[in-house]
Scaffold this active site. Sequence first.
Site, PDB file in Angstrom:
ATOM      1  CE  LYS A  22      -1.707   1.614   3.980  1.00 38.25           C
ATOM      2  NZ  LYS A  22      -1.368   3.007   4.302  1.00 38.25           N
ATOM      3  CG  ASN A  23       2.254   2.691   3.547  1.00 38.62           C
ATOM      4  OD1 ASN A  23       1.106   3.047   3.268  1.00 38.62           O
ATOM      5  ND2 ASN A  23       2.641   2.435   4.774  1.00 38.62           N
ATOM      6  NE  ARG A  94      -1.205  12.129   7.512  1.00 39.52           N
ATOM      7  CZ  ARG A  94      -1.112  13.439   7.585  1.00 39.52           C
ATOM      8  NH1 ARG A  94      -2.168  14.147   7.877  1.00 39.52           N
ATOM      9  NH2 ARG A  94      -0.001  14.048   7.337  1.00 39.52           N
ATOM     10  CB  CYS A 118      -4.951  10.833  11.117  1.00 40.98           C
ATOM     11  SG  CYS A 118      -3.491   9.904  11.544  1.00 40.98           S
ATOM     12  NE  ARG A 123       0.435  10.629   9.793  1.00 37.67           N
ATOM     13  CZ  ARG A 123       0.093   9.541   9.081  1.00 37.67           C
ATOM     14  NH1 ARG A 123      -1.059   8.963   9.330  1.00 37.67           N
ATOM     15  NH2 ARG A 123       0.860   9.069   8.144  1.00 37.67           N
ATOM     16  N   PRO A 124       1.865  16.981  10.741  1.00 31.87           N
ATOM     17  CG  PRO A 124       3.561  18.212  11.742  1.00 31.87           C
ATOM     18  CD  PRO A 124       2.675  17.020  11.961  1.00 31.87           C
ATOM     19  CB  VAL A 125       2.532  18.444   5.171  1.00 37.75           C
ATOM     20  CG1 VAL A 125       1.643  17.216   5.252  1.00 37.75           C
ATOM     21  CG2 VAL A 125       1.719  19.738   5.063  1.00 37.75           C
ATOM     22  CG  ASP A 126       6.779  20.790   9.470  1.00 41.67           C
ATOM     23  OD1 ASP A 126       7.654  21.070  10.303  1.00 41.67           O
ATOM     24  OD2 ASP A 126       6.273  19.646   9.371  1.00 41.67           O
ATOM     25  CG  ASP A 309       3.207   1.581   9.511  1.00 37.30           C
ATOM     26  OD1 ASP A 309       3.501   1.798   8.330  1.00 37.30           O
ATOM     27  OD2 ASP A 309       2.911   2.474  10.313  1.00 37.30           O
ATOM     28  CB  ILE A 331       7.265   6.988  14.303  1.00 35.23           C
ATOM     29  CG1 ILE A 331       8.481   6.054  14.202  1.00 35.23           C
ATOM     30  CG2 ILE A 331       6.986   7.690  12.968  1.00 35.23           C
ATOM     31  CD1 ILE A 331       9.752   6.695  13.689  1.00 35.23           C
ATOM     32  NE  ARG A 401      -7.407   4.692   5.083  1.00 32.33           N
ATOM     33  CZ  ARG A 401      -7.004   5.902   5.487  1.00 32.33           C
ATOM     34  NH1 ARG A 401      -7.474   6.393   6.629  1.00 32.33           N
ATOM     35  NH2 ARG A 401      -6.137   6.600   4.778  1.00 32.33           N
TER      36      ARG A 401
HETATM   37  C1  EPZ Z   1       4.329   6.949   6.136  1.00 32.92           C
HETATM   38  O1  EPZ Z   1       3.588   8.041   6.665  1.00 32.92           O
HETATM   39  C2  EPZ Z   1       3.345   5.776   6.081  1.00 32.92           C
HETATM   40  N1  EPZ Z   1       2.221   6.124   5.251  1.00 32.92           N
HETATM   41  C3  EPZ Z   1       2.861   5.444   7.487  1.00 32.92           C
HETATM   42  O2  EPZ Z   1       2.035   4.277   7.415  1.00 32.92           O
HETATM   43  C4  EPZ Z   1       4.047   5.120   8.364  1.00 32.92           C
HETATM   44  O3  EPZ Z   1       3.619   4.917   9.678  1.00 32.92           O
HETATM   45  C5  EPZ Z   1       5.047   6.297   8.343  1.00 32.92           C
HETATM   46  O4  EPZ Z   1       5.426   6.599   6.993  1.00 32.92           O
HETATM   47  C6  EPZ Z   1       6.313   5.979   9.126  1.00 32.92           C
HETATM   48  O5  EPZ Z   1       6.915   4.826   8.664  1.00 32.92           O
HETATM   49  C7  EPZ Z   1       2.350   6.054   3.897  1.00 32.92           C
HETATM   50  O6  EPZ Z   1       3.372   5.737   3.340  1.00 32.92           O
HETATM   51  C8  EPZ Z   1       1.138   6.405   3.090  1.00 32.92           C
HETATM   52  P1  EPZ Z   1       6.469  10.388   8.102  1.00 32.92           P
HETATM   53  P2  EPZ Z   1       4.176   9.528   6.606  1.00 32.92           P
HETATM   54  O7  EPZ Z   1       6.420  11.588   7.245  1.00 32.92           O
HETATM   55  O8  EPZ Z   1       4.921   9.709   5.354  1.00 32.92           O
HETATM   56  C9  EPZ Z   1       6.318  13.864  11.444  1.00 32.92           C
HETATM   57  C10 EPZ Z   1       0.152   2.914   7.779  1.00 32.92           C
HETATM   58  O9  EPZ Z   1      -0.286   2.395   8.819  1.00 32.92           O
HETATM   59  N2  EPZ Z   1       6.326  14.796  10.296  1.00 32.92           N
HETATM   60  O10 EPZ Z   1       7.662   9.527   8.030  1.00 32.92           O
HETATM   61  O11 EPZ Z   1       3.058  10.461   6.900  1.00 32.92           O
HETATM   62  C11 EPZ Z   1       5.045  13.014  11.497  1.00 32.92           C
HETATM   63  O12 EPZ Z   1       4.001  13.692  12.139  1.00 32.92           O
HETATM   64  C12 EPZ Z   1       0.663   4.369   7.797  1.00 32.92           C
HETATM   65  O13 EPZ Z   1       0.221   2.344   6.696  1.00 32.92           O
HETATM   66  C13 EPZ Z   1       6.386  16.146  10.550  1.00 32.92           C
HETATM   67  O14 EPZ Z   1       6.442  16.593  11.699  1.00 32.92           O
HETATM   68  O15 EPZ Z   1       5.169   9.492   7.859  1.00 32.92           O
HETATM   69  C14 EPZ Z   1       5.523  11.789  12.244  1.00 32.92           C
HETATM   70  O16 EPZ Z   1       5.475  12.007  13.610  1.00 32.92           O
HETATM   71  C15 EPZ Z   1       0.403   5.058   9.103  1.00 32.92           C
HETATM   72  N3  EPZ Z   1       6.407  17.003   9.494  1.00 32.92           N
HETATM   73  C16 EPZ Z   1       6.961  11.633  11.755  1.00 32.92           C
HETATM   74  O17 EPZ Z   1       7.356  12.903  11.254  1.00 32.92           O
HETATM   75  C17 EPZ Z   1       6.372  16.542   8.188  1.00 32.92           C
HETATM   76  O18 EPZ Z   1       6.367  17.351   7.237  1.00 32.92           O
HETATM   77  C18 EPZ Z   1       7.150  10.595  10.646  1.00 32.92           C
HETATM   78  O19 EPZ Z   1       6.221  10.848   9.621  1.00 32.92           O
HETATM   79  C19 EPZ Z   1       6.315  15.171   7.954  1.00 32.92           C
HETATM   80  C20 EPZ Z   1       6.300  14.294   9.036  1.00 32.92           C
END
Ligand code: EPZ
Length: 424
Positions: A22-23, A94, A118, A123-126, A309, A331, A401
Amino acid sequence: MDSILVTGGGPLNGTIPIAGAKNACLTLMPATLLSDEPLTLTNAPRLSDIRTMTTLLESLGAEVSALSDGLVLAMSSHNLNGNRADYDIVRKMRASILVLGPLLARHGKAVVSLPGGCAIGARPVDLHLKAFEAMGATLELRDGYVHAEAPEGGLRGGVVDFPFVSVGATENALMAATLAKGTTTLRNAAQEPEIVDLAHCLQAMGARITGEGTDTITIEGVDRLHGATHRVVTDRIELGTYMLAPLFAGGEVTCLGGKRDLLEAFCAKIEEAGAEVTETPEGLTVRRGTGPIKAVDVETEPFPGFPTDLQAQMMALLCTAEGTSVLEEKIFENRFMHAPELIRMGANIDVHGGHATVHGVAKLKGAPVMATDLRASVSLILAGLAAEGTTKVSRVYHLDRGYEHVVAKLRGVGAQIERVRDDG
Ligand code: EPZ
């Protein structure tokens, strides 16, 4: 709404086929926006999130055909007619934010709804936005949307220093950089197998990328990308989930297509707890060793560490381990929502912030429980395999999902499990 009924018992025996990831698929699909030639994905998973991404791409004017019972996704963004990703779609998933990089790189402009938080965290996107700024883009947040614009002549190569590892921000920046003028370096980049899979797909489309799978990725921008066909990598989280099933119920299960290098830290951890893991050309075979499952401590980390995960599923296993385990979730700030549901089944768990202490009990007992997010839902189903009596897991739309045919796959190895429609 549906629920799933699981009656404990076992042992389990047989094989479970593991689907495409999926990811990986959720970042490979937006890559079609980078080229006006077709991109075809094989070994695609059949999941509601994939259908949501299809709806999003179609809303931008892309064509997505699900062929061969959904295992093949034939995509083309030859006639893109939009660059706006609407809140109504983005709020459902997201990962929709992953269209921002490709749209910005190919069309110089994009308007994408902010995803919002969520169940498992804010989960910000900064970091995504900072990466695009490092490539010369200007970004403005307005009315819940990101309004992004590339400089005259398109994105420029730059150096992106991620303060901490983000899978999504690495994927978005990687896709955008393929069409940027000059060289982009991503430092402290995520190293997940899904990132490597994306890089391989982009390379097949003509991108110049090196260092994927390490913490430094270098991308030499090109003028355009061409079409390609790419096989989606195996879903290591689905793999890990089913590898745990015989540890709950006894028996021996082979996960077809599983590879140990996708999940080394996880394999080592379950072996420490008492599992026997064997790798064959067919896949990964798991069986319980002699004696009870032993308590172990777990810390979630970016790849190659223990995957967040699989934390919920591992917690469920440790509920009946011999001794006390400590799990640290590093995480996401709110990823223990499954603990109160496991406690309803008789588990003994203390949660303090990012730490959960699990005191092993002799046996869990079936009960009605509620799914709160994707991985929490499957952890309750696994717990049901080991519990006395029947467990009813409600709100299983979360499960759809990320897990295809979960009832058929578990029933195929002898589990007593069924999906029922809830009245009212
Ligand atoms: C991906 O999410 C996966 N989703 C998640 O899987 C997985 O848990 C995660 O990576 C970590 O391995 C998909 O690939 C669709 P991150 P992602 O950016 O990309 C913070 C599942 O169950 N952060 O690595 O959103 C964030 O809040 C899902 O399949 C910021 O602060 O994860 C988190 O605490 C759940 N600012 C940490 O970093 C940002 O701009 C890691 O998030 C981006 C992230």
